[in-house]
Every structure is written in structure tokens, then in C-alpha cells.
Scaffold this active site. Structure first.
Site, PDB file in Angstrom:
ATOM      1  N   ASP A  48      18.303  42.473 -31.687  1.00 38.75           N
ATOM      2  CA  ASP A  48      18.883  43.333 -32.702  1.00 38.75           C
ATOM      3  C   ASP A  48      18.622  42.630 -34.041  1.00 38.75           C
ATOM      4  O   ASP A  48      18.102  41.509 -34.067  1.00 38.75           O
ATOM      5  CB  ASP A  48      20.386  43.493 -32.430  1.00 38.75           C
ATOM      6  N   ASP A  75      20.736  43.375 -37.695  1.00 34.36           N
ATOM      7  CA  ASP A  75      21.939  43.191 -38.503  1.00 34.36           C
ATOM      8  C   ASP A  75      23.066  42.562 -37.689  1.00 34.36           C
ATOM      9  O   ASP A  75      23.457  43.072 -36.643  1.00 34.36           O
ATOM     10  CB  ASP A  75      22.410  44.538 -39.064  1.00 34.36           C
TER      11      ASP A  75
END
Length: 222
Positions: A10, A12
Site C-alpha cells: 500500500d 499512504d
């Protein structure tokens, strides 16, 4: 458990703590209006898309009156930029990327954010050259917790879900990876750590806690 061939990150809140800065920025602006941007509100949208003007609409709902939405948005975005100056990758991130390359693993990135946001931050962090296979909100109709982003990255990598590990910091992201059939390792940050997570295979406080080789050994041993 199948042999691991790929790792998918991922962005953020996992690679860099943009979520902590965003949460703090929005909370500060809410406080100016006498409202509280709670972890419960944050947890409902973190790792996914909140929809147009969600932050502004939620503020209006909490205080019971209209606000200047463009001004509110500009204020929390400016504050986030201030809080984010000089940010570095979270501990262990660069070690994991190097280890993945040394181990001959394929590397991907799946994010509910838009591509220009991802590319800009990766360039600023000096990490852009590590990621060839990136899928963002620009590539799918539905973002996390829908599995589409992960499925697209896995297709790009040519790897079956059971042969890949997804690293996530949010419940919505972890759910997306689980729905894609992947091995899920969660690495919550300061604001996501109190949130309830669903099914996952391993939880770390940071990537500096355990070397990637050890993570893979644990996953393959399940």
C-alpha cells in the site's frame, strides 16, 4: 502455504505517514469550528475513497450549518502540506524493498489514491524507480476495500494471490487484500493502530520489527 513470489505495498500510511498528517490536519481545522474529527470517522474512510466533499459535508453535519467548502478544503490541505514537510519513509520500508530485490521477488504497489499523488510522493522520497507495477484509483472503478486494485497488480506481476504478500496499514486495505486471496501483513501507523482489523496473517508495529525474510518464513510456514 505456497511459496512467496511477490510483495505488494500500500502507499499512504504504510510507506510514508501521510495518513497521520492528514488526520491531524483535518482535526485541527474541525477544532476551529468546534467539531471533532474522531478516529471513528477517520476509520470509516481510511484506505478508501471518502467521496467528493466528505470532510466538508461531515463538518456541516456535526456543526449543523453550511461552511465554505472550498475554504475548508484549502485550509486542511495547506496544513497537511506543512505537517508533511521533510517526511521520510516509515522505518524498515527501504530495507524491505532492498530485501525483496535481493530475494528475487516481484514488487508492486496498490493504492486508493490517484496516480499523480503517488508519483509525486515516490519521487520526493527517492523511491519511484523501485516500483514498475503500480495500480491506483485511476485504474479501477472501485477502490479498497474492493479487491480490484490488488487483482490488477497481481495480473501485472503474473503472480497468483496465494504466492503474494500484501502489506497494509488500514482495515479497508487489509480487507481488500484478503478479498483478493492474498497473504496479509498489517503494519498499522499511529492513527490506524487502534482501529479494528479483520483477517490477517501477521501484525507488525513497523517493518523494522522483523526482517522480510523472517516474515516470509512465517507466512510460508502457516
Amino acid at each position: 502455504m505456497a511459496k512467496i513470489q511477490a510483495v505488494v505495498f500500500d502507499f499512504d500510511g504504510l510507506i510514508v505517514d501521510t495518513e497521520v498528517q492528514w488526520y491531524n490536519a483535518v482535526r485541527e481545522i474541525y477544532a476551529e469550528y468546534g467539531a471533532d474529527f474522531t478516529l471513528e470517522i477517520f476509520g470509516s474512510i481510511v484506505g478508501t475513497h471518502s467521496g467528493p466533499d466528505f470532510i466538508e459535508r461531515k463538518l456541516e453535519e456535526l456543526i449543523g450549518r453550511p461552511v465554505d467548502r472550498p475554504a475548508v478544503k484549502a485550509a486542511y490541505q495547506a496544513r497537511q502540506r506543512e505537517l508533511s514537510k521533510g517526511q521520510q519513509p516509515r522505518p524498515g520500508v527501504e530495507d524491505y524493498i532492498r530485501a525483496a530485490k535481493d530475494l528475487g521477488l516481484k514488487i508492486g504497489l496498490a493504492s486508493s489514491s490517484h496516480r499523480d499523488w503517488i508519483d509525486r510522493h515516490l519521487e520526493e522520497l527517492g523511491l519511484r524507480h523501485h516500483f514498475v507495477h503500480i495500480r491506483t484509483a485511476d485504474d479501477v472503478e472501485k477502490v479498497k476495500p474492493d479487491p480490484a486494485l490488488y487483482l490488477r497488480v497481481l495480473e501485472d506481476l503474473g503472480v497468483e494471490p496465494q504466492h503474494a504478500i500484501a502489506f497494509e496499514d488500514s482495515p479497508n486495505g487489509a480487507l481488500a487484500a484478503h478479498r483478493a486471496g492474498m497473504n496479509v501483513v498489517i503494519v498499522p501507523n499511529l492513527v490506524t493502530s487502534p482501529l479494528p482489523f479483520g483477517e490477517h496473517h501477521l501484525r507488525l508495529t513497523s517493518m523494522a520489527e522483523m526482517e522480510l525474510e523472517k516474515v516470509i518464513e512465517q507466512i510460508e510456514g502457516l
